[in-house]
Every structure is written in C-alpha cells, then in structure tokens.
Design an enzyme around this catalytic site. Sequence first.
Site, mmCIF file in Angstrom:
data_model
loop_
_atom_site.group_PDB
_atom_site.id
_atom_site.type_symbol
_atom_site.label_atom_id
_atom_site.label_comp_id
_atom_site.label_asym_id
_atom_site.label_seq_id
_atom_site.Cartn_x
_atom_site.Cartn_y
_atom_site.Cartn_z
ATOM 1 N N MET A 5 4.902 -19.893 -14.718
ATOM 2 C CA MET A 5 3.852 -19.416 -13.494
ATOM 3 C C MET A 5 4.598 -19.510 -12.204
ATOM 4 O O MET A 5 4.064 -19.793 -11.163
ATOM 5 C CB MET A 5 2.798 -20.476 -13.398
ATOM 6 C CG MET A 5 1.889 -20.595 -14.660
ATOM 7 S SD MET A 5 1.328 -18.937 -15.230
ATOM 8 C CE MET A 5 0.195 -18.527 -13.848
ATOM 9 N N ASN A 35 8.052 -11.093 -21.064
ATOM 10 C CA ASN A 35 7.054 -11.936 -20.423
ATOM 11 C C ASN A 35 5.608 -11.398 -21.092
ATOM 12 O O ASN A 35 5.501 -10.266 -21.690
ATOM 13 C CB ASN A 35 6.629 -11.407 -18.936
ATOM 14 C CG ASN A 35 5.643 -12.393 -18.268
ATOM 15 O OD1 ASN A 35 5.412 -13.408 -18.634
ATOM 16 N ND2 ASN A 35 4.881 -11.649 -17.638
ATOM 17 N N HIS A 49 1.381 -11.265 -20.512
ATOM 18 C CA HIS A 49 0.544 -11.203 -19.438
ATOM 19 C C HIS A 49 -0.848 -10.804 -20.126
ATOM 20 O O HIS A 49 -0.747 -9.980 -20.865
ATOM 21 C CB HIS A 49 0.691 -9.874 -18.417
ATOM 22 C CG HIS A 49 -0.072 -10.093 -17.166
ATOM 23 N ND1 HIS A 49 0.151 -11.016 -16.355
ATOM 24 C CD2 HIS A 49 -1.127 -9.130 -17.039
ATOM 25 C CE1 HIS A 49 -0.937 -10.567 -15.442
ATOM 26 N NE2 HIS A 49 -1.611 -9.566 -15.839
ATOM 27 N N SER A 94 -0.576 -7.926 -23.016
ATOM 28 C CA SER A 94 0.604 -7.225 -22.976
ATOM 29 C C SER A 94 1.681 -7.878 -22.818
ATOM 30 O O SER A 94 2.067 -8.896 -22.266
ATOM 31 C CB SER A 94 0.797 -6.261 -21.637
ATOM 32 O OG SER A 94 -0.682 -5.551 -21.440
ATOM 33 N N LEU A 116 6.457 -7.375 -9.911
ATOM 34 C CA LEU A 116 5.488 -8.340 -10.730
ATOM 35 C C LEU A 116 4.579 -7.566 -11.722
ATOM 36 O O LEU A 116 3.944 -6.708 -11.432
ATOM 37 C CB LEU A 116 4.522 -8.988 -9.661
ATOM 38 C CG LEU A 116 3.861 -10.271 -10.332
ATOM 39 C CD1 LEU A 116 4.717 -11.362 -10.939
ATOM 40 C CD2 LEU A 116 2.997 -10.919 -9.455
ATOM 41 N N ASP A 117 4.848 -7.984 -12.970
ATOM 42 C CA ASP A 117 3.702 -7.766 -14.158
ATOM 43 C C ASP A 117 3.859 -6.157 -14.215
ATOM 44 O O ASP A 117 2.804 -5.455 -14.533
ATOM 45 C CB ASP A 117 2.305 -8.067 -13.895
ATOM 46 C CG ASP A 117 2.328 -9.781 -13.990
ATOM 47 O OD1 ASP A 117 3.207 -10.405 -14.621
ATOM 48 O OD2 ASP A 117 1.412 -10.180 -13.201
#
Length: 212
Positions: free
Chosen positions: A86, A103, A105, A132, A140-141
């Site tokens: 995080m 990552n 998400h 995902s 980011l993401d």
Amino acid sequence: MKSVVILISGRGSNLQALLEASLPGRIAAVISNRPQAAGLELARRHGVAAIALDHRGYASREQFDAALAAEIDRHDADLVVLAGFMRILGDDFVRRYSGRLLNIHPSLLPLFPGLDTHARALAAGVKIHGASVHFVTPALDAGPLVIQAAVPVLAADNEETLAARVLAQEHKIYPQAVRWFLEGRLELSAEGRVALRGEGDAGPALIAPALG
Ligand code: GRF
C-alpha cells in the site's frame, strides 16, 4: 529456477494464495513496509524469509525505495510481486524493475484506480466488477494488463460482500499470472505491450464465472 520477492503491507491473503500455488519458482523473501503485517508471520510459517522495512524510518520516498531495492536485489529477484503493498513507489524504483514488477488491483482497470474500489463500484452502479493483474509502470494502477477476473455486482451487495467475491478471484488470477511469468511465457515488450505465449487468442486472460 527464477526467484520471486513479494511485497505486502497487510493481511496477506494474496500472499497466501501465492505461497500455496506450488509455483515453478522460488519465493525468496516477503518484505512488508508495515512491521505488524499479518502476512509476515504467514511467510515465516512457510519457511520464507520475512523482512520488515518500516517506511517511517526513512526521511524520503527515495531513501525508502533505495533500501527496498537493496533488499530485493540481495535476494536476486527475477520478479517482484506487489500483493497488497500500500505504498506508492517512485519512478526510479518502477523503472529499475520494469518488465518484472507485477501488481494486483481490486477493480477492472482502467475503472477505479486508487483506493476504495468496491465502494466506488457500488456507488457507480456498475453491474460487473473485478480484479486486474498488471505490469507496473510509473502511472498509478495504469500499467499494461495481464489478466482480469470479472464478477457480477448483485443487488444485495455491500462493500464487504462485493470485496469477498472479488478477492476469491484475485486468489486465482495472481498465481496464474506469476506462473506464466516464471514459465517464461509472459513478457512486457519494449513497446510496453503484454506478450503471453502459448495461449489461444482469447486465452484464459479473462476469468468470468457464470452468474448465479
Ligand atoms: C487486495 O484486494 C489487493 O487487490 C489490494 O489490496 C488487497 C490486499 O489484500 N491491492 P491481501 O493483503 O492480499 O489479503
């Protein structure tokens, strides 16, 4: 055999799914930026090196990122897996591990990047939600997608029930993505595209359980 380092911040249910997946690689270490993370104890129980690297002990993001990279490199990681980690990682860190940083998400990206994805999905009234796995890039993401799982949003859902339905799918798609990488079948091309060898066109890169 390839080495994996997993970064966590909390309970570690995705970590657990990875530890129990009999992956064709070695999980060399689990690192948490929160010393109290339950996932550290889980790693120890599986005989994996569990390292706490408290970000509060560093004056800047760059210094924390550098210490984290040193710890990762000490374990010769071929792949770095963010499993509920995080903390935002700086661009230098992300570039250093480009093409070997994954990552997960809890949304169907590019919808709902950032926090509180389940509450936002409910507020938006979407009928399909999910999770995902993507390669990490500085935005980011927003990195290239590897695999997604879709779940229905039911009329009676609240944040907890929806989160639980998504999490069950996370535990399937993350080990799958990591397995592909360790088998040498998953790559990020120089152009930033995901290449997955040995799967059909549609492939299994979308998991959509039947409604009901
Ligand atoms: C998961 O929902 C993951 O998608 C998100 O943070 C949560 C971590 O849960 N990034 P856990 O620590 O793996 O149980």
